[in-house]
Design an enzyme around this catalytic site. Structure first.
Site, PDB file in Angstrom:
ATOM      1  N   SER A   1     -63.015  -1.654  96.286  1.00  0.00           N
ATOM      2  CA  SER A   1     -62.169  -0.597  96.838  1.00  0.00           C
ATOM      3  C   SER A   1     -61.861   0.447  95.775  1.00  0.00           C
ATOM      4  CB  SER A   1     -60.852  -1.215  97.343  1.00  0.00           C
ATOM      5  OG  SER A   1     -59.882  -0.209  97.561  1.00  0.00           O
TER       6      SER A   1
ATOM      7  N   TYR B   1     -53.091  -6.782  95.391  1.00  0.00           N
ATOM      8  CA  TYR B   1     -54.315  -6.634  96.215  1.00  0.00           C
ATOM      9  C   TYR B   1     -55.401  -5.972  95.369  1.00  0.00           C
ATOM     10  CZ  TYR B   1     -57.640  -4.132  99.040  1.00  0.00           C
ATOM     11  OH  TYR B   1     -58.809  -3.598  99.523  1.00  0.00           O
TER      12      TYR B   1
ATOM     13  N   LYS C   1     -59.271  -7.300  93.706  1.00  0.00           N
ATOM     14  CA  LYS C   1     -60.559  -6.588  93.739  1.00  0.00           C
ATOM     15  C   LYS C   1     -61.109  -6.448  92.310  1.00  0.00           C
ATOM     16  CE  LYS C   1     -60.838  -5.774  98.181  1.00  0.00           C
ATOM     17  NZ  LYS C   1     -61.812  -6.510  99.004  1.00  0.00           N
TER      18      LYS C   1
HETATM   19  C1  WQD Z   1     -53.583   7.657 103.058  1.00  0.00           C
HETATM   20  C2  WQD Z   1     -52.656   8.864 102.872  1.00  0.00           C
HETATM   21  C3  WQD Z   1     -50.408   8.283 102.199  1.00  0.00           C
HETATM   22  C4  WQD Z   1     -49.465   6.188 105.976  1.00  0.00           C
HETATM   23  C5  WQD Z   1     -55.150   2.270 101.087  1.00  0.00           C
HETATM   24  C6  WQD Z   1     -55.317   1.171 100.095  1.00  0.00           C
HETATM   25  C7  WQD Z   1     -56.746   1.082  99.657  1.00  0.00           C
HETATM   26  C8  WQD Z   1     -57.648   0.991 100.870  1.00  0.00           C
HETATM   27  C9  WQD Z   1     -57.410   2.132 101.833  1.00  0.00           C
HETATM   28  C10 WQD Z   1     -58.225  -1.301 101.264  1.00  0.00           C
HETATM   29  C11 WQD Z   1     -51.744   8.759 101.640  1.00  0.00           C
HETATM   30  C12 WQD Z   1     -50.413   8.906 103.590  1.00  0.00           C
HETATM   31  C13 WQD Z   1     -50.096   6.874 104.954  1.00  0.00           C
HETATM   32  C14 WQD Z   1     -48.372   6.802 106.658  1.00  0.00           C
HETATM   33  C15 WQD Z   1     -48.636   8.755 105.270  1.00  0.00           C
HETATM   34  N1  WQD Z   1     -57.463  -0.232 101.539  1.00  0.00           N
HETATM   35  N2  WQD Z   1     -49.689   8.141 104.621  1.00  0.00           N
HETATM   36  N3  WQD Z   1     -47.998   8.075 106.277  1.00  0.00           N
HETATM   37  O1  WQD Z   1     -53.123   4.460 100.354  1.00  0.00           O
HETATM   38  O2  WQD Z   1     -55.182   5.956 100.270  1.00  0.00           O
HETATM   39  O3  WQD Z   1     -55.459   3.502 100.499  1.00  0.00           O
HETATM   40  O4  WQD Z   1     -56.023   2.071 102.178  1.00  0.00           O
HETATM   41  O5  WQD Z   1     -59.107  -1.364 100.470  1.00  0.00           O
HETATM   42  O6  WQD Z   1     -56.902  -0.065  98.859  1.00  0.00           O
HETATM   43  O7  WQD Z   1     -54.549   1.486  98.948  1.00  0.00           O
HETATM   44  O8  WQD Z   1     -54.594   4.808 102.407  1.00  0.00           O
HETATM   45  O9  WQD Z   1     -54.077   5.248 104.771  1.00  0.00           O
HETATM   46  O10 WQD Z   1     -52.340   4.047 103.352  1.00  0.00           O
HETATM   47  O11 WQD Z   1     -52.762   6.477 102.971  1.00  0.00           O
HETATM   48  O12 WQD Z   1     -48.267   9.905 104.950  1.00  0.00           O
HETATM   49  O13 WQD Z   1     -47.734   6.221 107.580  1.00  0.00           O
HETATM   50  O14 WQD Z   1     -51.761   8.946 103.992  1.00  0.00           O
HETATM   51  O15 WQD Z   1     -49.313   8.738 101.422  1.00  0.00           O
HETATM   52  O16 WQD Z   1     -51.593  10.071 101.105  1.00  0.00           O
HETATM   53  P1  WQD Z   1     -54.506   4.754 100.801  1.00  0.00           P
HETATM   54  P2  WQD Z   1     -53.405   5.074 103.443  1.00  0.00           P
END
Ligand code: WQD
Length: 337
Positions: free
Chosen positions: A124, A148, A152
């Site tokens: 990831s 997590y 990885k």
């Molecule tokens: C994306 C953007 C949030 C939710 C995570 C894991 C990573 C991988 C992918 C497994 C960010 C914003 C999010 C919400 C928001 N998973 N957001 N409101 O954090 O980039 O990655 O998922 O491998 O390991 O860390 O993805 O979808 O959580 O967030 O504003 O309710 O959306 O701040 O900018 P992220 P995400």
């Protein structure tokens, strides 16, 4: 001569099974349904017309894992199985280490015992922590900011050490950016348990009226519109990258980390607008505090995947949103109970 797909009924695993079958590969799926449902197997049959060999297995049980290698001639492993919720990993670190590392140790042990020397690991972009600059290349410093992400990172290092100890092994560490979307049939898609942590499934639930409002975690980032920017990649593109990784391993020994991203960054607001356009539904939101540990921008330099795998992402964010909107509309309660 089969490819063992661990976690093959999960979001990325199920889409990868389809692309493997489309490529003429013989597969065996192992899963314990801890974050997926048996219905996925029925959907895969509907899409491909094939009964996929499946075993319900706790990969943390060495004897159960060995049965897989006794029953099937496994030549390669694509290892998706593992817990993946960042927040849960902070609350339950030992559960994450025991499950994600324990299952991997058993897989590797049985690979060695039964002469299986090729593994693709589901890594990831989280291993990059909060990147100094973007786009992110594979030689950037790696660090983890939650348990997590550390699982990885540790598994990447374990697999690298395996290749140093045995030059016959081939390992590809695929570093996923932000997988979203769904198969064009609308029959399979992301079906997270409980309240989604990730942006796309959360947007879907709000649009479907199952959650009241989207919280945008900060609009004061140094980005074009102040909200967080990520590299959203269609899950089908991601799945195809795994087929290319199999081909690469059959010609190359050693361990290689490869980004699977589009190289394009989209903000939270841009993704919300894209989903509204695709679904025809307005998504109510409010701006709240930043989420601790979030980077402002995170997107890939995908050039190594192009060079080594001959792979690059085809689909843009509009297609991703069209496909996930179809999945959501056809399956308002996901795969159901
Ligand atoms: C994306 C953007 C949030 C939710 C995570 C894991 C990573 C991988 C992918 C497994 C960010 C914003 C999010 C919400 C928001 N998973 N957001 N409101 O954090 O980039 O990655 O998922 O491998 O390991 O860390 O993805 O979808 O959580 O967030 O504003 O309710 O959306 O701040 O900018 P992220 P995400």
């Amino acid at each position: 001569m089969a490819v063992l797909v661990t976690g093959g009924t999960g979001f990325i695993g199920s889409h990868t099974c389809i692309e493997l079958l489309n490529a003429g590969e013989e597969i065996v799926v192992a899963d314990n349904f801890s974050n997926s449902k048996p219905e996925v197997l029925n959907r895969l049959k509907k899409i491909t017309g094939k009964d996929i060999p499946f075993k319900k297995v706790d990969l943390c049980d060495e004897a159960e894992t060995e049965k897989l290698f006794k029953e099937y001639k496994i030549d390669e492993v694509i290892h998706f199985a593992g817990y993946k919720a960042v927040g849960e990993s902070v609350a339950e670190p030992l559960m994450y280490y025991e499950n994600n590392l324990g299952s991997t140790f058993n897989i590797i042990k049985m690979m060695k015992k039964y002469g299986c020397k090729r593994i693709v690991f589901s890594s990831s972009a989280t291993v990059y922590g909060i990147p100094e600059t973007v786009p992110i290349k594979e030689d950037f410093p790696i660090s983890a900011i939650n348990p997590y992400g550390r699982t990885k990172l540790f598994i990447e290092e374990i697999l690298r050490d395996l290749c140093v100890s045995d030059a016959d092994f081939s390992v590809v560490l695929l570093r996923y950016f932000n997988p979203i979307g769904a198969h064009e049939s609308g029959l399979i898609g992301e079906d997270p348990k409980g309240i989604p942590n990730n942006l796309m499934p959360y947007i879907c639930k709000v649009a479907a009226g199952k959650l009241p409002i989207l919280s945008v975690y900060g609009n004061d980032y140094p980005t074009r519109d102040g909200s967080g920017v990520r590299d959203y990649i269609h899950v089908v593109d991601l799945a195809k990258g795994h087929v290319c990784a199999l081909d690469y391993m059959r010609k190359n020994k050693g361990a290689k980390a490869i980004n699977l991203g589009t190289g394009n960054g989209y903000s939270v607001f841009e993704l919300v607008r894209a989903y509204e356009k695709a679904s025809g539904i307005t998504v109510p939101f409010k701006v709240t505090e930043r989420r601790p540990g979030d980077a402002a921008e995170c997107y890939a330099d995908p050039s190594l995947a192009k060079e080594l795998l001959g792979w690059s992402a085809e689909y843009g964010v509009d297609r991703m949103c069209e496909d996930v909107a179809r999945w959501q509309k056809m399956n308002p309660d996901g795969y159901g109970d």
